[in-house]
Write an enzyme that holds these catalytic residues in place. Sequence first.
Site, PDB file in Angstrom:
ATOM      1  N   CYS A   1      68.831  89.111  64.954  1.00 19.88           N
ATOM      2  CA  CYS A   1      68.946  89.396  66.387  1.00 19.88           C
ATOM      3  C   CYS A   1      70.307  88.941  66.902  1.00 19.88           C
ATOM      4  O   CYS A   1      70.890  87.994  66.395  1.00 19.88           O
ATOM      5  CB  CYS A   1      67.870  88.651  67.164  1.00 19.88           C
ATOM      6  SG  CYS A   1      66.217  89.134  66.686  1.00 19.88           S
TER       7      CYS A   1
ATOM      8  N   ARG B   1      74.763  93.292  61.278  1.00 21.11           N
ATOM      9  CA  ARG B   1      73.602  92.483  60.917  1.00 21.11           C
ATOM     10  C   ARG B   1      72.336  93.325  60.873  1.00 21.11           C
ATOM     11  O   ARG B   1      71.312  92.872  60.393  1.00 21.11           O
ATOM     12  CB  ARG B   1      73.404  91.358  61.939  1.00 21.11           C
ATOM     13  CG  ARG B   1      74.531  90.373  61.904  1.00 21.11           C
ATOM     14  CD  ARG B   1      74.515  89.509  63.141  1.00 21.11           C
ATOM     15  NE  ARG B   1      75.756  88.790  63.249  1.00 21.11           N
ATOM     16  CZ  ARG B   1      76.038  87.681  62.588  1.00 21.11           C
ATOM     17  NH1 ARG B   1      75.153  87.155  61.793  1.00 21.11           N
ATOM     18  NH2 ARG B   1      77.188  87.092  62.714  1.00 21.11           N
TER      19      ARG B   1
ATOM     20  N   TRP C   1      65.450  92.313  65.745  1.00 20.33           N
ATOM     21  CA  TRP C   1      64.648  92.554  64.548  1.00 20.33           C
ATOM     22  C   TRP C   1      63.261  92.062  64.889  1.00 20.33           C
ATOM     23  O   TRP C   1      63.077  90.897  65.190  1.00 20.33           O
ATOM     24  CB  TRP C   1      65.177  91.758  63.348  1.00 20.33           C
ATOM     25  CG  TRP C   1      66.065  92.560  62.477  1.00 20.33           C
ATOM     26  CD1 TRP C   1      67.408  92.426  62.364  1.00 20.33           C
ATOM     27  CD2 TRP C   1      65.691  93.616  61.595  1.00 20.33           C
ATOM     28  NE1 TRP C   1      67.895  93.339  61.487  1.00 20.33           N
ATOM     29  CE2 TRP C   1      66.867  94.086  61.001  1.00 20.33           C
ATOM     30  CE3 TRP C   1      64.474  94.237  61.276  1.00 20.33           C
ATOM     31  CZ2 TRP C   1      66.874  95.129  60.078  1.00 20.33           C
ATOM     32  CZ3 TRP C   1      64.484  95.273  60.364  1.00 20.33           C
ATOM     33  CH2 TRP C   1      65.667  95.709  59.781  1.00 20.33           C
TER      34      TRP C   1
ATOM     35  N   ASN D   1      66.442  84.668  70.785  1.00 16.94           N
ATOM     36  CA  ASN D   1      66.401  84.659  69.313  1.00 16.94           C
ATOM     37  C   ASN D   1      65.483  83.529  68.876  1.00 16.94           C
ATOM     38  O   ASN D   1      65.581  82.425  69.408  1.00 16.94           O
ATOM     39  CB  ASN D   1      67.794  84.371  68.727  1.00 16.94           C
ATOM     40  CG  ASN D   1      68.686  85.581  68.795  1.00 16.94           C
ATOM     41  OD1 ASN D   1      68.234  86.683  69.070  1.00 16.94           O
ATOM     42  ND2 ASN D   1      69.970  85.372  68.553  1.00 16.94           N
ATOM     43  N   GLY D   2      64.636  83.780  67.895  1.00 13.24           N
ATOM     44  CA  GLY D   2      63.723  82.732  67.420  1.00 13.24           C
ATOM     45  C   GLY D   2      62.282  83.200  67.518  1.00 13.24           C
ATOM     46  O   GLY D   2      62.018  84.368  67.824  1.00 13.24           O
TER      47      GLY D   2
ATOM     48  N   GLU E   1      68.742  74.568  40.481  1.00  9.84           N
ATOM     49  CA  GLU E   1      69.609  75.100  41.533  1.00  9.84           C
ATOM     50  C   GLU E   1      70.457  73.983  42.159  1.00  9.84           C
ATOM     51  O   GLU E   1      71.643  74.171  42.431  1.00  9.84           O
ATOM     52  CB  GLU E   1      68.736  75.812  42.582  1.00  9.84           C
ATOM     53  CG  GLU E   1      69.470  76.331  43.803  1.00  9.84           C
ATOM     54  CD  GLU E   1      70.584  77.321  43.496  1.00  9.84           C
ATOM     55  OE1 GLU E   1      70.689  77.810  42.356  1.00  9.84           O
ATOM     56  OE2 GLU E   1      71.387  77.573  44.410  1.00  9.84           O
TER      57      GLU E   1
ATOM     58  N   LYS F   1      74.486  74.033  42.185  1.00 11.05           N
ATOM     59  CA  LYS F   1      75.282  73.919  43.430  1.00 11.05           C
ATOM     60  C   LYS F   1      76.324  72.836  43.269  1.00 11.05           C
ATOM     61  O   LYS F   1      77.479  73.008  43.610  1.00 11.05           O
ATOM     62  CB  LYS F   1      74.400  73.559  44.609  1.00 11.05           C
ATOM     63  CG  LYS F   1      73.725  74.521  45.483  1.00 11.05           C
ATOM     64  CD  LYS F   1      74.354  75.759  45.981  1.00 11.05           C
ATOM     65  CE  LYS F   1      74.747  76.754  44.962  1.00 11.05           C
ATOM     66  NZ  LYS F   1      74.014  77.964  44.838  1.00 11.05           N
TER      67      LYS F   1
ATOM     68  N   GLU G   1      79.160  73.779  40.608  1.00 12.96           N
ATOM     69  CA  GLU G   1      80.084  74.876  40.888  1.00 12.96           C
ATOM     70  C   GLU G   1      81.081  74.561  41.993  1.00 12.96           C
ATOM     71  O   GLU G   1      82.182  75.095  41.988  1.00 12.96           O
ATOM     72  CB  GLU G   1      79.368  76.210  41.134  1.00 12.96           C
ATOM     73  CG  GLU G   1      78.549  76.322  42.372  1.00 12.96           C
ATOM     74  CD  GLU G   1      77.877  77.700  42.499  1.00 12.96           C
ATOM     75  OE1 GLU G   1      78.335  78.669  41.890  1.00 12.96           O
ATOM     76  OE2 GLU G   1      76.884  77.793  43.243  1.00 12.96           O
TER      77      GLU G   1
ATOM     78  N   HIS H   1      61.995  64.065  25.522  1.00 15.18           N
ATOM     79  CA  HIS H   1      62.305  64.773  24.275  1.00 15.18           C
ATOM     80  C   HIS H   1      63.808  64.825  24.024  1.00 15.18           C
ATOM     81  O   HIS H   1      64.263  65.675  23.244  1.00 15.18           O
ATOM     82  CB  HIS H   1      61.695  66.179  24.318  1.00 15.18           C
ATOM     83  CG  HIS H   1      60.212  66.161  24.514  1.00 15.18           C
ATOM     84  ND1 HIS H   1      59.339  65.699  23.550  1.00 15.18           N
ATOM     85  CD2 HIS H   1      59.443  66.501  25.576  1.00 15.18           C
ATOM     86  CE1 HIS H   1      58.095  65.771  24.010  1.00 15.18           C
ATOM     87  NE2 HIS H   1      58.132  66.243  25.228  1.00 15.18           N
TER      88      HIS H   1
ATOM     89  N   LYS I   1      82.510  85.880  44.158  1.00 18.02           N
ATOM     90  CA  LYS I   1      81.283  86.131  44.916  1.00 18.02           C
ATOM     91  C   LYS I   1      80.461  87.232  44.269  1.00 18.02           C
ATOM     92  O   LYS I   1      79.242  87.262  44.351  1.00 18.02           O
ATOM     93  CB  LYS I   1      81.658  86.511  46.346  1.00 18.02           C
ATOM     94  CG  LYS I   1      80.482  86.583  47.296  1.00 18.02           C
ATOM     95  CD  LYS I   1      79.861  85.211  47.516  1.00 18.02           C
ATOM     96  CE  LYS I   1      78.566  85.256  48.284  1.00 18.02           C
ATOM     97  NZ  LYS I   1      77.748  84.062  48.061  1.00 18.02           N
TER      98      LYS I   1
HETATM   99  O1  M6R Z   1      75.315  88.503  43.454  1.00 15.42           O
HETATM  100  P1  M6R Z   1      74.257  87.872  42.590  1.00 15.42           P
HETATM  101  O2  M6R Z   1      73.165  87.233  43.375  1.00 15.42           O
HETATM  102  O3  M6R Z   1      73.716  88.844  41.584  1.00 15.42           O
HETATM  103  O4  M6R Z   1      75.004  86.739  41.800  1.00 15.42           O
HETATM  104  C1  M6R Z   1      74.400  86.058  40.746  1.00 15.42           C
HETATM  105  C2  M6R Z   1      75.204  84.835  40.364  1.00 15.42           C
HETATM  106  O5  M6R Z   1      76.484  85.195  39.976  1.00 15.42           O
HETATM  107  C3  M6R Z   1      75.311  83.857  41.556  1.00 15.42           C
HETATM  108  O6  M6R Z   1      74.040  83.466  41.993  1.00 15.42           O
HETATM  109  C4  M6R Z   1      76.098  82.606  41.161  1.00 15.42           C
HETATM  110  O7  M6R Z   1      75.355  81.827  40.292  1.00 15.42           O
HETATM  111  C5  M6R Z   1      76.511  81.856  42.432  1.00 15.42           C
HETATM  112  N1  M6R Z   1      77.822  81.357  42.324  1.00 15.42           N
HETATM  113  C6  M6R Z   1      75.574  80.751  42.770  1.00 15.42           C
HETATM  114  O8  M6R Z   1      75.964  79.970  43.820  1.00 15.42           O
END
Ligand code: M6R
Length: 613
Positions: free
Chosen positions: A2, A27, A74, A100-101, A486, A490, A493, A509, A608
């Site tokens: 929204c 959006r 939306w 919004n909300g 995950e 994070k 990376e 193990h 990205k």
């Molecule tokens: O665009 P995608 O979601 O397919 O990308 C997959 C991975 O390349 C992506 O999730 C990558 O691991 C990111 N850098 C995670 O933060």
Amino acid sequence: MCGIVGYIGEKDSTPIILNGLKRLEYRGYDSAGLAVLDNGQIEIRRDAGKLSQLEALVSDTPIHGKIGIGHTRWATHGEPNARNAHPHIGSTGEFVVVHNGIVENFLALREELSAEGTEFKSETDTETIVHLVEKFFASGSSLEDAVRKTLKHLKGAHGIVVMSSREPDKIVAARVGNAGGVVIGLGEGENFVASDLPAILEHTRRAVFLESHQMAVIGRDRVKLSDIAGNPVTLHVQNIAWDPVAAEKGAYRHFMQKEIHEQVRSLTDTLAGRVDFDEGRVMLNDLNLSTEKARKIKKIIITACGTAAHAGMVGKILIERIARVPVEVAIASEFRYAEPLVDEDTVVLAISQSGETADTLAAMEEGRSRGALLWSNVNAIGSQAMRIADGCIAMQVGPEIGVASTKAFTAPLLDLYLLAVYLADLRRVIDPDQRFGLVNDLMGIPALVGTCLDREEAVLGMARRFKNTRHMLYLGRGINMPIAYEGALKLKEISYIHAEGYPAGEMKHGPIALIDKAMPVVALAPDDPWYDKMISQIEQALARGGEVIALATDGDERIPELTEHILWVPATPWLLSPVVTSIPLQLFAYHIASLLGLDVDQPRNLAKSVTVE
Ligand code: M6R
């Protein structure tokens, strides 16, 4: 998602609002509307569909006025039609609201107001807001105080903008929680208000961002800021660069931080239009799935890379537990070389924020060549993964610019939960009570995520304490095991700290040999069915001299006896807990990288969209 735009000044507000709404068009929306004060009367135009439909309506039946508010919607409560589109007008025709909300207690409020004689014209939760404002105004409050009193009655997170012909020299705006921002643009003899900076940037570079629990009274020449309790707040004016990318970043240092904070809104939008809380139902129309087809499915293979694959691992648990369909998670880069067992009763479901990841697309093609039904869960509208799929669940998160995925991780967690409930319903494997329970649990999730975001300061403290470590081990079990993966991804990376995610039960193990003072352990121990197991993992790590950062649920009394380093999360239904436990881990990684002065949004060696094998 929204969007809100408002104007007060000497110009005609209609084109300003329509242009502003256009800036938010990327959006997506399903209906739009605007209201202006025309000769002391509120005039409204609203329509379903794209903004061009509203523009056509305004061109056929023009409205003009020097003060006005508009909205793109939306749907959350009530289908996307003109009647449910914002702005919503009260019974006297003197008050209008855009919002919004989600008003989480709207059913109770609606009943209360109806019992007092209020007639509702729409099915929306937002309409309760305008009736409350009207009611408090009628009992002697100013517009500002009527909005303030209204806010005290609303549950959930909100961005609200109100206008009234009774006080035609102002717009009142308020923000509670993180259901989208409220930004005020300051001009000369005119002022603007919007949910997002791009909507007003062509008019001014001077912006004031409302914090949660703040309100603004916006006049032509003056903006007055206060908190919800009524205490005055000093205006903190920011000068925004014209650079549209910098502008998008708003008040945040990095896109990643902004995107982490956008999750209340992205999750609200994820539910919008797909969940009918009154009927206890989920609708995923873009999957193009008939009951017959749903019942034929023998197996689902979720294929994805990186963060998206971690979302898929949570999805496996959700779909198997709720819909009782067997699910495999296949790392996309391996899938096409694995001679996968796929036939026409198999669904291959690709998850990808970019929709262009080469390995994921190749896995989809592999599935197609073996006769599978292809689905995708994608953020980039029109991407290849969306185009080639037979059915799609579009993520509702808007553009994600930070290379490290955050909001495009939590949205698929909810999407997969919705898919699980939808499949379970079509396949008749849950009874109505179970379905209502599962759907009802969704309602509080955006607010719980907001609670985690409100605790950012505590996470920052933890990041300061651990920023110089060189290795970290993340442990989780069951539905939170993928969140350990995950969390570690994070951190590595964006901070370049070596971090491993591990199933906690596997510690003994091998990896337990690594534990010493120099290898802090992040242990995910929220209140879920694996809690007791995680307590013993924490004890084992401590017994080897390790330092433990535990993620625990508010009120836990055992964990504080084991470690002083705790990231607290609010109590959450366990099937949805990964959405909530992800947030402190995202913030933790973000703040470590930011404290280390690293390029958070564009970490080295990463892109990205990974369009090569
Ligand atoms: O665009 P995608 O979601 O397919 O990308 C997959 C991975 O390349 C992506 O999730 C990558 O691991 C990111 N850098 C995670 O933060």
